[in-house]
Scaffold this active site. Structure first.
Site, mmCIF file in Angstrom:
data_model
loop_
_atom_site.group_PDB
_atom_site.id
_atom_site.type_symbol
_atom_site.label_atom_id
_atom_site.label_comp_id
_atom_site.label_asym_id
_atom_site.label_seq_id
_atom_site.Cartn_x
_atom_site.Cartn_y
_atom_site.Cartn_z
ATOM 1 N N PHE A 123 0.858 -1.185 0.000
ATOM 2 C CA PHE A 123 0.000 0.000 0.000
ATOM 3 C C PHE A 123 0.894 1.234 0.000
ATOM 4 C CE2 PHE A 123 -2.942 2.893 2.406
ATOM 5 C CZ PHE A 123 -4.114 2.708 1.669
ATOM 6 N N GLU A 127 4.905 8.828 2.440
ATOM 7 C CA GLU A 127 6.111 9.296 1.752
ATOM 8 C C GLU A 127 7.106 9.816 2.795
ATOM 9 O OE1 GLU A 127 4.838 12.189 -1.139
ATOM 10 O OE2 GLU A 127 3.799 10.650 -2.338
ATOM 11 N N ARG A 268 7.439 -19.594 38.040
ATOM 12 C CA ARG A 268 8.549 -18.886 38.687
ATOM 13 C C ARG A 268 8.306 -18.773 40.195
ATOM 14 N NH1 ARG A 268 13.804 -17.063 38.421
ATOM 15 N NH2 ARG A 268 13.998 -14.934 39.206
ATOM 16 N N GLY A 340 13.810 -9.933 34.760
ATOM 17 C CA GLY A 340 14.999 -9.882 33.888
ATOM 18 C C GLY A 340 14.886 -10.797 32.676
ATOM 19 N N GLU A 363 -0.822 3.033 10.138
ATOM 20 C CA GLU A 363 -2.246 3.116 9.770
ATOM 21 C C GLU A 363 -2.965 4.218 10.569
ATOM 22 O OE1 GLU A 363 -4.455 -0.074 8.385
ATOM 23 O OE2 GLU A 363 -2.724 -1.365 7.993
#
Ligand code: CAA
Length: 383
Positions: A123, A127, A268, A340, A363
């Protein structure tokens, strides 16, 4: 609005989940590190029908409604936003726009290839000097006999490196602002068209994003899509639906963040128990879950409006605005849960955050969506 999926919608979602598990998930980290998705994925997306959703079967499409399209883009976004972007642009912005605006010859020329994955579309609106102010673009198409000769540069073009056809927007008359803009279907093998892959992106690293340069590119007048001077309407109508597709991809990112955070929190251990036991971790997870639900509901509303033939442009901006910001928050919260380990790419949160970050930019930035919503509410335009 019915929130219960039909049998077809459930089936297509399952198809997308299986596709992601089989064809995308095993490669995500490698593609991201290599800055390139394996191009064979395009053909596979075509074979399974994902590049033809909502397009008529007589043009090679696979039919289906816009909710099915959202379900597939969500699942692809959950797997890899770089792959999701291929579908959102080649199908969402290009094929669907040809289906909506093209004449019979243009539909027969391009749609079977785009929907099967033989062709990739891009598309060409943005520019180097015009992003948000898209109507002010400077690429020129000058009439020369039965042809147009096009000169200009397009920037940050998703699928640009791979594309076989550019849906290109260029100024073809001296009418002011967006009224002088026309749309063209430009094959990328036309002499004078060149592209340069853009490397070093923060996210969407696997995506073939390019700068596309047009130097005396000659196309026949029949390459014009829609009447002369209607190019900006073509672009805006494409983006109105495109923003829904981005929103659905963002729901996928947020859902992936939620899944990963919940799983990790259950594994964890800190302070003698899994971190899922810690209330502040539950708060992070609950915040992600709320973002997922709210973003999904706003996105499904757009699909429902489109499928019922109702106006949807402002709702699409709302969905895109909320879902893109939500995806960034969700990925960031997931990274916090990972601590981390979230900062290295063996775990998913970092990539989700990098990929999410562009969603508030392309977009239409979050600020542009707010101005579109504000204009609709106040009747006053900021542009
Ligand atoms: N369908 C059909 N026509 C539409 C339309 C729609 N949904 N929305 C607007 N139009 C038409 C209008 O009717 C009007 O036509 P006329 O002049 O003939 O009356 C014309 O388009 C202009 O409409 P607006 O007045 O609303 O346009 P504007 O100039 O006020 O728009 C803007 C300003 C909303 C900021 C617009 O420039 C904009 O959306 N900017 C953001 C650009 C953008 O999103 N760029 C994304 C780049 S593409 C990309 O990122 C793809 C990728 O690779 C991932």
């Amino acid at each position: 609005m019915n929130l219960e999926l039909s049998e077809e919608q459930s089936a297509v979602r399952q198809l997308a989940r299986d596709f992601v598990e089989r064809e995308i998930a095993p490669h995500v980290v490698a593609w991201d590190r290599a800055e390139e998705v394996d191009r064979s994925i395009v053909k596979k997306l075509g074979e399974v029908g994902f590049l033809g959703l909502t397009v008529d079967e007589e043009y090679g499409g696979s039919g289906g409604d816009h909710l099915a399209y959202c379900l597939v883009t969500e699942e692809l976004g959950r797997g890899d936003s770089s792959v999701r972007g291929i579908v959102s642009v080649s199908l969402g912005l290009v094929a669907k726009t040809i289906a909506a605006w093209g004449d019979e010859e243009q539909k027969r020329r391009w749609l079977p290839g785009l929907t099967s994955g033989e062709y990739v579309g891009c598309f060409g609106l943005t520019e180097p000097g015009t992003g948000s102010d898209a109507g002010n673009l400077s690429t020129r198409a000058v009439r020369d006999g039965d042809d147009y000769v096009i000169n200009g540069t397009k920037m940050f073009i998703t699928n640009g490196t791979w594309a076989d056809v550019v849906l290109l927007f260029a100024r073809s008359t001296d009418a002011p602002g967006h009224k002088g803009v026309s749309a063209f279907l430009v094959p990328t093998d036309t002499p004078g068209l060149s592209r340069r892959t853009i490397h070093g992106k923060l996210g969407l690293r696997g995506q073939a994003t390019a700068e596309v340069v047009l130097e005396d590119v000659r196309v026949p007048a029949s390459a014009m899509l829609a009447p002369e001077g209607k190019g900006f309407s073509v672009a805006m109508s494409a983006l109105a639906k495109g923003r829904m597709s981005v929103a659905a991809g963002c729901v996928g990112i947020a859902q992936a963040a939620l899944d990963a955070a919940v799983k990790y929190a259950g594994e964890r251990e800190q302070f003698g128990k899994t971190i899922a036991h810690h209330q502040l971790v539950q708060e992070l997870i609950s915040d992600i879950a709320l973002d997922v639900d709210a973003a999904r509901l706003l996105t499904w509303r757009v699909a429902d409006l489109i499928d019922r033939g109702q106006p949807f442009t402002v709702e699409s901006s709302k969905a895109k605005l909320f879902a893109s910001e939500a995806a960034v928050r969700a990925a960031n919260n997931a990274l916090q849960v990972f601590g981390g380990y979230g900062y290295i790419d063996e775990y998913p949160a970092g990539k989700l955050l990098r990929d999410a970050r562009v969603m508030t930019l392309y977009e239409g930035t979050s600020q542009i969506q707010k101005l579109v919503i504000g204009r609709a509410l106040t009747g006053v335009s900021a542009f």
